[in-house]
Structures are given as structure tokens and as C-alpha cells.
Design an enzyme around this catalytic site. Structure first.
Site, PDB file in Angstrom:
ATOM      1  N   HIS A  17       6.257 -22.288  -0.831  1.00 59.33           N
ATOM      2  CA  HIS A  17       6.568 -20.945  -1.240  1.00 59.33           C
ATOM      3  C   HIS A  17       5.638 -20.809  -2.204  1.00 59.33           C
ATOM      4  O   HIS A  17       4.902 -19.676  -2.207  1.00 59.33           O
ATOM      5  CB  HIS A  17       7.798 -20.649  -1.737  1.00 59.33           C
ATOM      6  N   ARG A  90       4.582 -21.136   9.195  1.00 57.82           N
ATOM      7  CA  ARG A  90       4.354 -22.534   9.203  1.00 57.82           C
ATOM      8  C   ARG A  90       4.037 -22.784  10.544  1.00 57.82           C
ATOM      9  O   ARG A  90       3.357 -23.926  10.660  1.00 57.82           O
ATOM     10  CB  ARG A  90       5.768 -23.196   8.910  1.00 57.82           C
ATOM     11  N   SER A 128      13.528 -24.944   2.685  1.00 55.11           N
ATOM     12  CA  SER A 128      14.686 -24.882   1.367  1.00 55.11           C
ATOM     13  C   SER A 128      15.644 -25.843   1.855  1.00 55.11           C
ATOM     14  O   SER A 128      16.085 -26.815   1.303  1.00 55.11           O
ATOM     15  CB  SER A 128      14.946 -23.642   0.919  1.00 55.11           C
TER      16      SER A 128
END
Ligand code: PNS
Length: 161
Positions: A17, A90, A128
Site C-alpha cells: 500500500h 497486483r 493485509s
């Protein structure tokens, strides 16, 4: 002044991020990193904790600040007068969802653009949820999480179990 929004759950913010936020900060005059609700995710950290972590890791970026909003991203963008939102992509697997979000957001507020930045190669695999899994099982998260918040995350997860 060109303002961009980097929206997300940031549960917690990762080096992936931060890479996107840092690159967005080079493209725009000001960047707001905004913690929003993703109804399909059950966050581990409170909104306040997530915002504090964002503030800590973006301290050295003078044109970046953190915020939270409990509503639609399209409304937040309108309220702030931003010209774009910036998101990281991604892999092809991210594309379908992000494409759908872009079209929905355009329908709700046609006045801003969604800009996708390809994730840097070293963060292609990072998420995450993967970081939380590693931390829960006492793995080393320092390769994935900005140094300033690594200990906070470890301490918080210890209190959790
Ligand atoms: O980091 P994430 O979970 O991929 O971020 C998704 C997020 C929080 C940006 C998205 O769920 C969002 O925009 N939430 C706010 C509500 C909203 O505007 N949803 C899109 C229209 S249904």
C-alpha cells in the site's frame, strides 16, 4: 491543486500500500489515504487504529494525510473535490473486482477518474490478510509491514489471543 484519494480497508497498511501511496504522492499535489468500510471484510483493527498506523507510516510524505469516511467512496471524492482515486493492481485476479468498482463509482459520480498503478514486483504477492496470518502464528512480518508499525501490530495481536 490536484487532489487524489487512495482508498482502502488498510487492515493494516502494508509496504505494498505504502508503495502505491508514495508513487501517487509524486503524481498529485496532495493525496488523502482514506480508510473506508468494505462490507465483505471483517476488519481486525479499529478504524482509529488503522488511521493511526497510516499517519505513522506516511509522516515523511509531506503532501499525504490520512482520513476515514463511513459512506460511499464516490460521495467522499465529491465532498473533497478530488480529481482521481488511485489503486494498486497486483495481478489479473484483482482486475475484475477493481473494474467493476470503477464502473460503479463512475455511475455514482462521473466526475473523477480511477487510476490503477501496477504493484511493484516485490509486493505482487502481498496482502493485509496474509500478513495477519503470519503475525497470528508468530511469523516475522518485517518484510511486509513498514518498520514504524511492526511492533504495534505484534503487540495488538498478542492482546487478541
Ligand atoms: O482495501 P479494499 O478492501 O480492497 O478497499 C475496498 C474499499 C474500502 C475501497 C471499497 O469497499 C469501498 O469503496 N468502500 C466504501 C463503500 C463504497 O463506496 N463501495 C463501492 C460502491 S458499492
Amino acid at each position: 491543486m490536484k487532489l487524489a484519494i487512495c482508498p482502502g480497508s488498510f487492515d493494516p497498511i502494508t509496504k505494498g500500500h505504502l508503495d502505491i501511496v508514495t508513487r501517487a504522492a509524486r503524481l498529485f499535489d496532495k493525496v488523502l489515504v482514506v480508510v473506508l468500510q468494505n462490507p465483505i471484510k471483517r476488519p481486525l483493527f479499529t478504524v482509529e487504529e488503522r488511521m493511526e498506523m497510516i499517519q505513522k507510516v506516511t509522516k515523511k510524505l509531506p503532501n499525504v494525510s490520512a482520513d476515514t469516511y463511513d459512506g460511499l467512496l464516490a460521495d467522499y471524492v465529491r465532498m473533497k473535490g478530488a480529481c482521481a482515486i488511485v489503486k494498486g493492481l497486483r495481478a489479473v485476479s484483482d482486475f475484475e473486482y477493481e473494474f467493476q468498482m470503477d464502473l460503479i463509482n463512475k455511475q455514482l459520480n462521473p466526475e473523477f477518474e480511477t487510476i490503477f498503478l501496477n504493484t511493484s514486483q516485490e509486493y505482487m504477492f502481498l496482502s493485509s490478510s496474509i500478513v495477519k496470518q503470519i503475525a497470528v502464528f508468530n511469523g516475522d512480518i518485517s518484510a511486509f509491514i513498514p518498520e514504524e508499525i511492526c511492533q504495534d501490530i505484534v503487540d495488538r495481536l498478542r492482546r487478541e489471543v
